[in-house]
Write a protein that holds these residues in place. Structure first.
Motif, PDB file in Angstrom:
ATOM      1  N   GLY A  60       0.831  -1.197   0.000  1.00  0.00           N
ATOM      2  CA  GLY A  60       0.000   0.000   0.000  1.00  0.00           C
ATOM      3  C   GLY A  60       0.854   1.229   0.000  1.00  0.00           C
ATOM      4  N   GLY A  61       0.393   2.240   0.711  1.00  0.00           N
ATOM      5  CA  GLY A  61       1.082   3.519   0.712  1.00  0.00           C
ATOM      6  C   GLY A  61       0.477   4.426  -0.339  1.00  0.00           C
ATOM      7  N   GLY A  62       1.047   5.602  -0.458  1.00  0.00           N
ATOM      8  CA  GLY A  62       0.500   6.566  -1.403  1.00  0.00           C
ATOM      9  C   GLY A  62      -0.789   7.146  -0.863  1.00  0.00           C
ATOM     10  N   SER A  64      -3.781  10.165  -0.477  1.00  0.00           N
ATOM     11  CA  SER A  64      -3.761  11.589  -0.145  1.00  0.00           C
ATOM     12  C   SER A  64      -3.314  11.803   1.295  1.00  0.00           C
ATOM     13  CB  SER A  64      -5.165  12.171  -0.322  1.00  0.00           C
ATOM     14  OG  SER A  64      -5.601  11.981  -1.639  1.00  0.00           O
ATOM     15  N   ARG A  65      -3.150  13.073   1.631  1.00  0.00           N
ATOM     16  CA  ARG A  65      -2.803  13.435   3.005  1.00  0.00           C
ATOM     17  C   ARG A  65      -3.880  12.896   3.938  1.00  0.00           C
ATOM     18  NH1 ARG A  65      -1.555  16.103   7.136  1.00  0.00           N
ATOM     19  NH2 ARG A  65      -1.201  18.185   7.777  1.00  0.00           N
ATOM     20  N   SER A  66      -3.504  12.434   5.101  1.00  0.00           N
ATOM     21  CA  SER A  66      -4.408  11.878   6.120  1.00  0.00           C
ATOM     22  C   SER A  66      -5.040  10.556   5.696  1.00  0.00           C
ATOM     23  CB  SER A  66      -5.518  12.876   6.487  1.00  0.00           C
ATOM     24  OG  SER A  66      -4.955  14.081   6.942  1.00  0.00           O
ATOM     25  N   GLU A  67      -4.404   9.825   4.791  1.00  0.00           N
ATOM     26  CA  GLU A  67      -4.905   8.516   4.365  1.00  0.00           C
ATOM     27  C   GLU A  67      -3.842   7.444   4.554  1.00  0.00           C
ATOM     28  OE1 GLU A  67      -8.103   9.428   0.787  1.00  0.00           O
ATOM     29  OE2 GLU A  67      -6.133   8.638   0.266  1.00  0.00           O
ATOM     30  N   LEU A  68      -4.309   6.260   4.919  1.00  0.00           N
ATOM     31  CA  LEU A  68      -3.475   5.066   4.929  1.00  0.00           C
ATOM     32  C   LEU A  68      -4.119   4.111   3.932  1.00  0.00           C
ATOM     33  CD1 LEU A  68      -1.204   3.260   6.058  1.00  0.00           C
ATOM     34  CD2 LEU A  68      -2.843   2.484   7.789  1.00  0.00           C
ATOM     35  N   VAL A  69      -3.412   3.810   2.847  1.00  0.00           N
ATOM     36  CA  VAL A  69      -3.927   2.921   1.804  1.00  0.00           C
ATOM     37  C   VAL A  69      -3.277   1.549   1.982  1.00  0.00           C
ATOM     38  CG1 VAL A  69      -4.116   2.518  -0.680  1.00  0.00           C
ATOM     39  CG2 VAL A  69      -4.248   4.850   0.216  1.00  0.00           C
ATOM     40  N   ILE A  70      -4.120   0.513   2.114  1.00  0.00           N
ATOM     41  CA  ILE A  70      -3.645  -0.857   2.322  1.00  0.00           C
ATOM     42  C   ILE A  70      -4.174  -1.709   1.173  1.00  0.00           C
ATOM     43  CG2 ILE A  70      -3.714  -2.860   3.865  1.00  0.00           C
ATOM     44  CD1 ILE A  70      -4.391  -0.767   6.132  1.00  0.00           C
ATOM     45  N   THR A  71      -3.284  -2.468   0.530  1.00  0.00           N
ATOM     46  CA  THR A  71      -3.688  -3.341  -0.569  1.00  0.00           C
ATOM     47  C   THR A  71      -3.204  -4.767  -0.308  1.00  0.00           C
ATOM     48  OG1 THR A  71      -1.690  -2.852  -1.849  1.00  0.00           O
ATOM     49  CG2 THR A  71      -3.618  -1.465  -2.268  1.00  0.00           C
ATOM     50  N   TRP A  72      -3.843  -5.741  -0.968  1.00  0.00           N
ATOM     51  CA  TRP A  72      -3.461  -7.148  -0.840  1.00  0.00           C
ATOM     52  C   TRP A  72      -3.930  -7.901  -2.078  1.00  0.00           C
ATOM     53  CZ3 TRP A  72      -7.201  -4.719   2.054  1.00  0.00           C
ATOM     54  CH2 TRP A  72      -8.519  -5.135   1.846  1.00  0.00           C
ATOM     55  N   GLU A  73      -3.427  -9.113  -2.228  1.00  0.00           N
ATOM     56  CA  GLU A  73      -3.873  -9.983  -3.308  1.00  0.00           C
ATOM     57  C   GLU A  73      -5.048 -10.813  -2.794  1.00  0.00           C
ATOM     58  OE1 GLU A  73      -1.815 -13.356  -6.048  1.00  0.00           O
ATOM     59  OE2 GLU A  73      -0.711 -11.482  -5.715  1.00  0.00           O
ATOM     60  N   PHE A 125       2.970   2.546   9.621  1.00  0.00           N
ATOM     61  CA  PHE A 125       1.953   1.740  10.281  1.00  0.00           C
ATOM     62  C   PHE A 125       2.298   0.265  10.114  1.00  0.00           C
ATOM     63  CE2 PHE A 125      -0.380   5.623   9.896  1.00  0.00           C
ATOM     64  CZ  PHE A 125      -1.345   5.592  10.883  1.00  0.00           C
ATOM     65  N   GLU A 126       2.051  -0.520  11.163  1.00  0.00           N
ATOM     66  CA  GLU A 126       2.119  -1.975  11.057  1.00  0.00           C
ATOM     67  C   GLU A 126       0.749  -2.449  10.593  1.00  0.00           C
ATOM     68  OE1 GLU A 126       5.210  -3.701  14.228  1.00  0.00           O
ATOM     69  OE2 GLU A 126       3.430  -2.796  15.142  1.00  0.00           O
ATOM     70  N   VAL A 127       0.729  -3.329   9.601  1.00  0.00           N
ATOM     71  CA  VAL A 127      -0.526  -3.765   8.993  1.00  0.00           C
ATOM     72  C   VAL A 127      -0.519  -5.282   8.845  1.00  0.00           C
ATOM     73  CG1 VAL A 127      -1.937  -3.653   6.900  1.00  0.00           C
ATOM     74  CG2 VAL A 127      -0.747  -1.615   7.697  1.00  0.00           C
ATOM     75  N   ILE A 146       3.649  -0.096   6.322  1.00  0.00           N
ATOM     76  CA  ILE A 146       3.149   0.733   5.224  1.00  0.00           C
ATOM     77  C   ILE A 146       3.097   2.173   5.708  1.00  0.00           C
ATOM     78  CG2 ILE A 146       1.157   1.160   3.716  1.00  0.00           C
ATOM     79  CD1 ILE A 146       0.498  -1.836   4.006  1.00  0.00           C
ATOM     80  N   TYR A 147       3.425   3.110   4.818  1.00  0.00           N
ATOM     81  CA  TYR A 147       3.450   4.522   5.177  1.00  0.00           C
ATOM     82  C   TYR A 147       2.182   5.223   4.703  1.00  0.00           C
ATOM     83  CZ  TYR A 147       8.297   4.087   6.560  1.00  0.00           C
ATOM     84  OH  TYR A 147       9.434   3.730   7.212  1.00  0.00           O
TER      85      TYR A 147
END
Length: 194
Positions: A60-62, A64-73, A125-127, A146-147
């Motif tokens: 994840g990462g990226g 906008s400001r004040s967002e934590l984006v988490i992705t997975w398969e 962040f730990e995810v 993830i940042y």
């Protein structure tokens, strides 16, 4: 498969996957060889079970400001082990002891975005991401760091100077902005002239 005694008319098939449709055939054999298989049995679905395979490629990462984006398969259908399948997303600021938990009920989902004005840019962040279905909660992935999203640079480059190199060209130079949590990664500069 294991050969069954000729006087036996029943067998238990093991190591099947949960919540999968199977059909079965029986083949007779003797010292001469193997005969033709029987007609297939009716389709039979095994019972559901708690999912045991966690999502992979947690990143994840990226954003906008004040967002934590988490992705997975996403987990493939044959490993979901039952109806009501979804994902459990758990995260916490690096160094914190308290996890925040979110449920993503869509089977096809591969992304979760957490928005909170208190998140500072580029915070680690730990995810971990897990799975669940109607039978219960299953396995969680290992922890990934993830940042959160970046903010626009808050400082201007210093040491700007210009040197005339020809009648139609000027060379402009400056000191780069040093990387830190507050400036983020500088991907480029824009040179303006008037």
């Amino acid at each position: 498969p294991e050969v069954i005694n000729g006087r036996t008319h029943k067998a238990t098939v093991v190591d099947l996957s949960p919540w999968v449709e199977y059909e079965f055939r029986v083949v007779a054999s003797n010292s001469v060889g193997i005969g033709e298989p029987s007609r297939p049995s009716a389709l039979l679905k095994t019972k559901a079970a708690v999912p045991v395979v966690a999502p992979t490629n947690i990143s994840g990462g990226g954003g906008s400001r004040s967002e934590l984006v988490i992705t997975w398969e996403p987990v493939s259908e044959e490993l979901q082990n039952g109806e009501g399948f979804g994902y459990i997303v758990m995260f916490r600021p690096l160094g914190s002891t308290t996890w925040t938990k979110a449920v993503v009920a869509s089977v096809e989902s591969s992304k979760y975005v957490y928005r909170n004005e208190s998140i500072t840019p580029l915070s680690p962040f730990e995810v971990k991401v897990g799975v669940y279905n109607n039978e219960g909660e299953g396995t969680l992935s290992s922890i990934s760091v993830i940042y959160s999203g970046e903010d626009e640079p808050q400082m201007a480059p210093a040491g700007t100077s210009a040197l005339s190199v020809s009648a139609a060209a000027v060379e402009v130079s400056w000191l780069p902005i040093p990387w830190n949590r507050h400036t983020g990664r500088v991907l480029g500069y824009e040179v303006r002239g008037w």
